[in-house]
Motif scaffolding. Structure first.
Motif, PDB file in Angstrom:
ATOM      1  N   ALA A 222       3.627  13.313  -8.243  1.00 62.50           N
ATOM      2  CA  ALA A 222       4.888  12.861  -7.244  1.00 62.50           C
ATOM      3  C   ALA A 222       4.501  12.106  -5.826  1.00 62.50           C
ATOM      4  O   ALA A 222       5.197  11.253  -5.555  1.00 62.50           O
ATOM      5  N   ALA A 223       3.405  12.681  -5.340  1.00 63.45           N
ATOM      6  CA  ALA A 223       3.075  12.199  -4.014  1.00 63.45           C
ATOM      7  C   ALA A 223       2.711  10.661  -4.509  1.00 63.45           C
ATOM      8  O   ALA A 223       2.885   9.816  -3.478  1.00 63.45           O
ATOM      9  N   ALA A 224       1.844  10.420  -5.410  1.00 63.08           N
ATOM     10  CA  ALA A 224       1.138   9.233  -5.736  1.00 63.08           C
ATOM     11  C   ALA A 224       2.387   8.275  -6.103  1.00 63.08           C
ATOM     12  O   ALA A 224       2.285   7.179  -5.704  1.00 63.08           O
ATOM     13  N   ASP A 225       3.299   8.511  -6.804  1.00 64.56           N
ATOM     14  CA  ASP A 225       4.329   7.807  -7.413  1.00 64.56           C
ATOM     15  C   ASP A 225       5.617   7.554  -6.424  1.00 64.56           C
ATOM     16  O   ASP A 225       6.118   6.518  -6.617  1.00 64.56           O
ATOM     17  N   TRP A 226       5.952   8.718  -5.783  1.00 64.25           N
ATOM     18  CA  TRP A 226       7.244   8.893  -4.949  1.00 64.25           C
ATOM     19  C   TRP A 226       7.520   8.858  -3.660  1.00 64.25           C
ATOM     20  O   TRP A 226       8.356   8.554  -3.133  1.00 64.25           O
ATOM     21  N   SER A 227       6.336   9.199  -3.145  1.00 66.83           N
ATOM     22  CA  SER A 227       6.114   9.340  -1.784  1.00 66.83           C
ATOM     23  C   SER A 227       6.555   8.005  -0.837  1.00 66.83           C
ATOM     24  O   SER A 227       7.665   8.299  -0.043  1.00 66.83           O
ATOM     25  N   ALA A 228       6.156   6.968  -1.276  1.00 65.03           N
ATOM     26  CA  ALA A 228       6.602   5.695  -0.433  1.00 65.03           C
ATOM     27  C   ALA A 228       7.837   5.398  -0.808  1.00 65.03           C
ATOM     28  O   ALA A 228       8.602   4.777   0.096  1.00 65.03           O
ATOM     29  N   VAL A 229       8.293   5.589  -2.178  1.00 61.82           N
ATOM     30  CA  VAL A 229       9.694   5.128  -2.284  1.00 61.82           C
ATOM     31  C   VAL A 229      10.801   5.919  -1.625  1.00 61.82           C
ATOM     32  O   VAL A 229      11.618   5.496  -1.245  1.00 61.82           O
ATOM     33  N   TYR A 230      10.283   7.547  -1.530  1.00 66.62           N
ATOM     34  CA  TYR A 230      11.145   8.305  -0.889  1.00 66.62           C
ATOM     35  C   TYR A 230      11.214   7.882   0.648  1.00 66.62           C
ATOM     36  O   TYR A 230      12.334   7.951   1.163  1.00 66.62           O
ATOM     37  N   ALA A 237      12.010   4.170   6.193  1.00 71.41           N
ATOM     38  CA  ALA A 237      10.696   3.832   7.022  1.00 71.41           C
ATOM     39  C   ALA A 237      10.523   2.402   6.621  1.00 71.41           C
ATOM     40  O   ALA A 237      10.776   1.914   5.538  1.00 71.41           O
ATOM     41  N   SER A 238       9.500   1.839   7.220  1.00 69.37           N
ATOM     42  CA  SER A 238       9.063   0.395   7.153  1.00 69.37           C
ATOM     43  C   SER A 238       7.980   0.449   5.761  1.00 69.37           C
ATOM     44  O   SER A 238       7.609   1.617   5.511  1.00 69.37           O
ATOM     45  N   GLU A 239       7.989  -0.656   5.218  1.00 72.11           N
ATOM     46  CA  GLU A 239       7.045  -0.660   4.157  1.00 72.11           C
ATOM     47  C   GLU A 239       5.640   0.037   4.488  1.00 72.11           C
ATOM     48  O   GLU A 239       4.975   0.812   3.648  1.00 72.11           O
ATOM     49  N   GLY A 240       5.141  -0.434   5.678  1.00 74.03           N
ATOM     50  CA  GLY A 240       3.874   0.070   6.075  1.00 74.03           C
ATOM     51  C   GLY A 240       3.681   1.594   6.499  1.00 74.03           C
ATOM     52  O   GLY A 240       2.843   2.191   5.988  1.00 74.03           O
ATOM     53  N   PHE A 241       4.801   1.893   7.209  1.00 71.57           N
ATOM     54  CA  PHE A 241       4.910   3.415   7.326  1.00 71.57           C
ATOM     55  C   PHE A 241       5.134   4.502   6.178  1.00 71.57           C
ATOM     56  O   PHE A 241       4.428   5.476   6.011  1.00 71.57           O
ATOM     57  N   ALA A 242       5.830   3.573   5.150  1.00 72.05           N
ATOM     58  CA  ALA A 242       5.952   4.409   3.940  1.00 72.05           C
ATOM     59  C   ALA A 242       4.745   4.752   3.176  1.00 72.05           C
ATOM     60  O   ALA A 242       4.578   5.656   2.555  1.00 72.05           O
ATOM     61  N   ALA A 243       3.591   3.868   3.470  1.00 78.14           N
ATOM     62  CA  ALA A 243       2.501   4.147   2.834  1.00 78.14           C
ATOM     63  C   ALA A 243       1.648   5.397   3.185  1.00 78.14           C
ATOM     64  O   ALA A 243       0.565   6.006   2.901  1.00 78.14           O
ATOM     65  N   TYR A 244       2.123   5.861   4.524  1.00 76.19           N
ATOM     66  CA  TYR A 244       1.533   7.134   5.147  1.00 76.19           C
ATOM     67  C   TYR A 244       1.708   8.541   4.631  1.00 76.19           C
ATOM     68  O   TYR A 244       1.051   9.176   4.704  1.00 76.19           O
ATOM     69  N   GLY A 245       2.876   8.482   3.648  1.00 71.03           N
ATOM     70  CA  GLY A 245       3.129   9.482   2.941  1.00 71.03           C
ATOM     71  C   GLY A 245       2.116   9.801   1.881  1.00 71.03           C
ATOM     72  O   GLY A 245       1.708  10.875   2.092  1.00 71.03           O
ATOM     73  N   THR A 353      17.692  10.096 -11.019  1.00 72.27           N
ATOM     74  CA  THR A 353      18.783   9.262 -11.545  1.00 72.27           C
ATOM     75  C   THR A 353      20.221   9.869 -11.593  1.00 72.27           C
ATOM     76  O   THR A 353      21.292   9.412 -11.461  1.00 72.27           O
ATOM     77  N   PHE A 354      20.118  11.229 -11.584  1.00 74.22           N
ATOM     78  CA  PHE A 354      21.239  12.206 -11.876  1.00 74.22           C
ATOM     79  C   PHE A 354      21.608  13.122 -10.542  1.00 74.22           C
ATOM     80  O   PHE A 354      22.683  13.039 -10.019  1.00 74.22           O
ATOM     81  N   VAL A 355      20.653  13.366  -9.618  1.00 76.37           N
ATOM     82  CA  VAL A 355      20.698  13.984  -8.437  1.00 76.37           C
ATOM     83  C   VAL A 355      20.210  13.289  -7.227  1.00 76.37           C
ATOM     84  O   VAL A 355      20.277  13.955  -6.120  1.00 76.37           O
ATOM     85  N   GLY A 356      19.733  12.303  -7.244  1.00 73.32           N
ATOM     86  CA  GLY A 356      19.019  11.658  -6.183  1.00 73.32           C
ATOM     87  C   GLY A 356      17.549  12.170  -6.108  1.00 73.32           C
ATOM     88  O   GLY A 356      17.319  13.035  -6.426  1.00 73.32           O
ATOM     89  N   LEU A 357      16.893  11.147  -5.337  1.00 69.20           N
ATOM     90  CA  LEU A 357      15.309  11.461  -5.234  1.00 69.20           C
ATOM     91  C   LEU A 357      14.962  12.687  -4.168  1.00 69.20           C
ATOM     92  O   LEU A 357      14.080  13.520  -4.712  1.00 69.20           O
ATOM     93  N   PRO A 358      15.556  12.754  -3.097  1.00 62.17           N
ATOM     94  CA  PRO A 358      15.610  13.893  -2.386  1.00 62.17           C
ATOM     95  C   PRO A 358      15.506  15.365  -2.956  1.00 62.17           C
ATOM     96  O   PRO A 358      14.769  16.304  -2.764  1.00 62.17           O
ATOM     97  N   VAL A 359      16.523  15.402  -3.907  1.00 62.09           N
ATOM     98  CA  VAL A 359      16.726  16.705  -4.535  1.00 62.09           C
ATOM     99  C   VAL A 359      15.676  16.724  -5.715  1.00 62.09           C
ATOM    100  O   VAL A 359      15.187  17.915  -5.958  1.00 62.09           O
ATOM    101  N   ALA A 360      15.497  15.476  -6.335  1.00 62.86           N
ATOM    102  CA  ALA A 360      14.491  15.588  -7.361  1.00 62.86           C
ATOM    103  C   ALA A 360      13.082  15.927  -7.094  1.00 62.86           C
ATOM    104  O   ALA A 360      12.368  16.967  -7.409  1.00 62.86           O
ATOM    105  N   LEU A 361      12.657  15.836  -5.701  1.00 61.59           N
ATOM    106  CA  LEU A 361      11.461  16.124  -5.241  1.00 61.59           C
ATOM    107  C   LEU A 361      11.409  17.539  -4.985  1.00 61.59           C
ATOM    108  O   LEU A 361      10.317  18.052  -4.491  1.00 61.59           O
TER     109      LEU A 361
END
Length: 390
Positions: A222-230, A237-245, A353-361
């Motif tokens: 989840a951290a590898a695939d979804w942290s930057a997207v979240y 967040a900016s694209e650069g800051f999103a990579a910090y996750g 897709t059903f409940v949103g990424l924050p809830v899915a995480l």
């Protein structure tokens, strides 16, 4: 320098090169996609072949590791790891790339089992917990491999130059490790039914260990695939800051593994796992409730710290269920656990897709609570390791 110390250094080198090989390949995937003109869907087919190869190697190699001894499987697999890193860079189409990745994945999965089995033997000979330190070196190797791939890319060098160069380094490290690896004894070939080790009877326990590791690797995936997207799409967040996750996750995971052995020695594995699960669940869970990018980065960092020592502790416990069948035990646990890394991010995406990424995480949060509640199962592994008394 005694044999155990040499063996620890040698096995550490294998973990380092194992991480570096995977890290550099991951870093150059975009370049492979571009050079072959692959769509996302066609690239997914090739990556699925790598995953299938890994699972095949992990599922089948346990018996060979026990039959011949982990050291006799580890060295050729480590040498092949470097050599087979190169063919994917030379593939001129999807079919050849998929075949090359399947074979590379099979050796990668084989090496995963053999090196963990050998690490468990070194740990037993050492007399105190050191498994987390091996996994810390795997994390460091992954980072170094990713940095190497990035440097080659920035220098304008192609995928072939990257993977050939790193492949040669991996082969050299494997050859260096071969000189000091701790020799292992194969399981006796003439064992009777009465002498048959406890692994088969403890299979439900090993499956449970695998499920616990699966729960941990769902969080890693989840951290590898979804942290930057979240961070980018949900927290703005900016694209650069999103990579910090993911960077925070990886750094704190490595830090946790560097101190994990001392923590396990001082407080015991059960306490360590209980605390780890609580840190992961509370850290990510509370930060998901705070709608701010800094909180998101902190949450994924605490998730990395929390899950850092779970897999090493359960791998060590699985290998200890019966030292003569450590390969088969690890094959069961690692294979089940790896499914979490592969399918966990897909499940989170489907839920989003059903409940949103924050809830899915919240899925990794719930699974981290399960890890906390499962910590006591490590004691069952300890009891299984003790010889029966009359």
């Amino acid at each position: 320098m005694n044999a155990v110390r040499r063996g620890r250094i040698a096995t550490s080198l294998v973990f380092l090169m194992f991480g570096a090989a995977l890290g550099v390949w991951t870093a150059r995937i975009p370049a492979v996609k571009e050079s072959l003109g692959l769509t996302d869907g066609r690239l997914s087919v090739a990556l699925l072949c790598f995953a299938a190869g890994c699972i095949t190697g992990m599922a089948l190699i346990g018996r060979l590791t026990d039959r011949f001894g982990s050291s006799r499987v580890l060295i050729p697999a480590a040498l092949l790891e470097g050599a087979l890193l190169i063919p994917p860079s030379l593939a001129d189409g999807l079919v050849l790339l998929s075949v090359a990745l399947f074979v590379f994945g099979a050796v990668h999965g084989t090496l995963n089992i053999a090196m963990n089995a050998n690490a468990a033997e070194v740990e037993r000979a050492h007399g105190q917990p050191i498994m987390a330190s091996f996994h810390a070196l795997y994390s460091i190797g992954g980072f170094l491999g990713a940095v190497a791939g990035s440097l080659f890319a920035h220098a304008g060098l192609g995928v072939a130059a990257t993977l050939i160069s790193v492949g040669v380094v991996v082969i050299v490290l494997a050859a260096a490790a071969a000189r000091g690896i701790l020799p292992s004894s194969p399981a006796p070939a003439n064992m009777t039914a009465a002498d048959e080790p406890a692994t088969a009877g403890r299979r439900p326990l090993l499956i449970f260990f695998g499920v616990v590791v699966l729960c941990t690797l769902v969080g890693e995936g989840a951290a590898a695939d979804w942290s930057a997207v979240y961070l980018r799409e949900d927290l703005g967040a900016s694209e650069g800051f999103a990579a910090y996750g993911y960077a925070a996750f990886a750094i704190l995971m490595t830090a946790g593994r560097l101190v994990g052995d001392r923590t396990a020695t001082r407080f015991g594995p059960v306490t360590l796992i209980r605390a780890s699960g609580l840190v992961a669940a509370a850290g990510l869970g509370l930060c998901l409730l705070i709608d701010h990018p800094v909180a998101g980065v902190a949450g994924f960092g605490l998730l990395g710290l929390g899950v850092s020592c779970v897999a090493p502790q359960f791998f060590s416990a699985a290998a200890g269920v019966d030292a003569r069948r450590a390969g088969q035990a690890l094959s069961t646990v690692v294979s089940i656990g790896y499914v979490g890394f592969l399918l966990g991010p897909i499940a989170i995406g489907a839920a989003a897709t059903f409940v949103g990424l924050p809830v899915a995480l919240g899925i990794p949060v719930v699974l981290a609570v399960f890890v906390t509640l499962s910590a006591g199962s490590l004691r069952l592994g300890e009891r299984a390791e003790r010889p029966a008394t009359a």
